[in-house]
Design an enzyme around this catalytic site. Structure first.
Site, short mmCIF file in Angstrom:
data_model
loop_
_atom_site.label_atom_id
_atom_site.label_comp_id
_atom_site.label_asym_id
_atom_site.label_seq_id
_atom_site.Cartn_x
_atom_site.Cartn_y
_atom_site.Cartn_z
CB SER A 115 -0.93 0.01 1.22
OG SER A 115 -1.89 -1.01 1.12
NE ARG A 122 -0.27 6.22 9.09
CZ ARG A 122 -0.08 4.92 9.29
NH1 ARG A 122 -1.04 4.07 8.97
NH2 ARG A 122 1.05 4.46 9.78
CG HIS A 146 -2.66 3.94 4.36
ND1 HIS A 146 -3.13 3.60 5.62
CD2 HIS A 146 -2.44 2.77 3.71
CE1 HIS A 146 -3.18 2.29 5.71
NE2 HIS A 146 -2.78 1.76 4.57
#
Length: 207
Positions: free
Chosen positions: A14, A37, A40
């Site tokens: 990922s 982040r 994500h």
């Protein structure tokens, strides 16, 4: 069905994909993990261009968290999304449902989200504030900052069609010197806000 089952490998792949698809070349090194982040959490690499931040934001937040500063969340979903086992004994607090908030909101002629921020005042100096839902909460926090409150960091990610973009513009424009990270425009939400906080506590900034 044939699909990847190993959690650690999914995580690695990922972030490999995120780094390949997200242009963070113009961002400071300590802000990049926050952006990665959040990408994500949202699967939206294109949002990287819309981030705004103060130069000392990440380091101020990391230092405050290391000193066990309280973390104030504007809603339960933000609080739930924070990875507690990475914290240094920090209290994670959401006052939205505290006793008296509804009455205080009526007295102040504002939303419960904004009134709940008033309950942060006794411990606001040096705290980390994470807003992922209500624009009125961010506006109220900025009013308290104008009155002299000094949180260590504001992670401002309110979402919506009314007031969200405007509250974040106000955060960017404020002149009180409080460190912040935000995303311009209407987009935001609890996953973004929690992801921003988690990026400050995990290995290599969480990414």
């Amino acid at each position: 069905m044939d699909y990847l089952r190993d959690g650690a490998d999914i995580y690695r792949q990922s972030f490999k994909a995120i780094r390949a698809e997200t242009d963070v070349s113009g961002l400071p090194p300590d802000i990049q993990p926050i952006v990665l982040r959040i990408v994500h959490a949202t699967a939206s690499p294109e949002i990287a261009k819309d981030f705004a931040y103060s130069q000392d934001a990440a380091q101020s937040g990391i230092a405050a968290l290391a000193k066990s500063a309280p973390i104030f969340a504007d809603c339960a979903m933000v609080m739930a999304g924070i990875i507690k086992n990475r914290l240094a004994g920090n209290e994670v607090l959401c006052t939205l449902y505290d006793k008296g908030v509804r009455e205080l909101a009526s007295e102040m002629k504002t939303t419960r989200s904004a009134a709940a921020v008033d309950l942060w005042k006794p411990r606001l100096d040096g705290a980390v504030c994470v807003i992922g839902n209500a624009p009125t909460a961010l506006f109220r926090l900025l009013e308290l900052i104008e009155d002299g409150a000094r949180p260590a960091l504001v992670l401002g990610f309110p979402v919506g069609f009314i007031g969200a973009a405007e509250s974040k513009d106000a955060l960017i424009a404020h002149q009180q010197g409080v460190p912040y990270v935000t995303l311009r425009g209407r987009r935001g939400g609890s996953p973004m806000a929690a992801a921003a906080l988690n990026a400050l506590t995990g290995p290599e900034g969480g990414a």
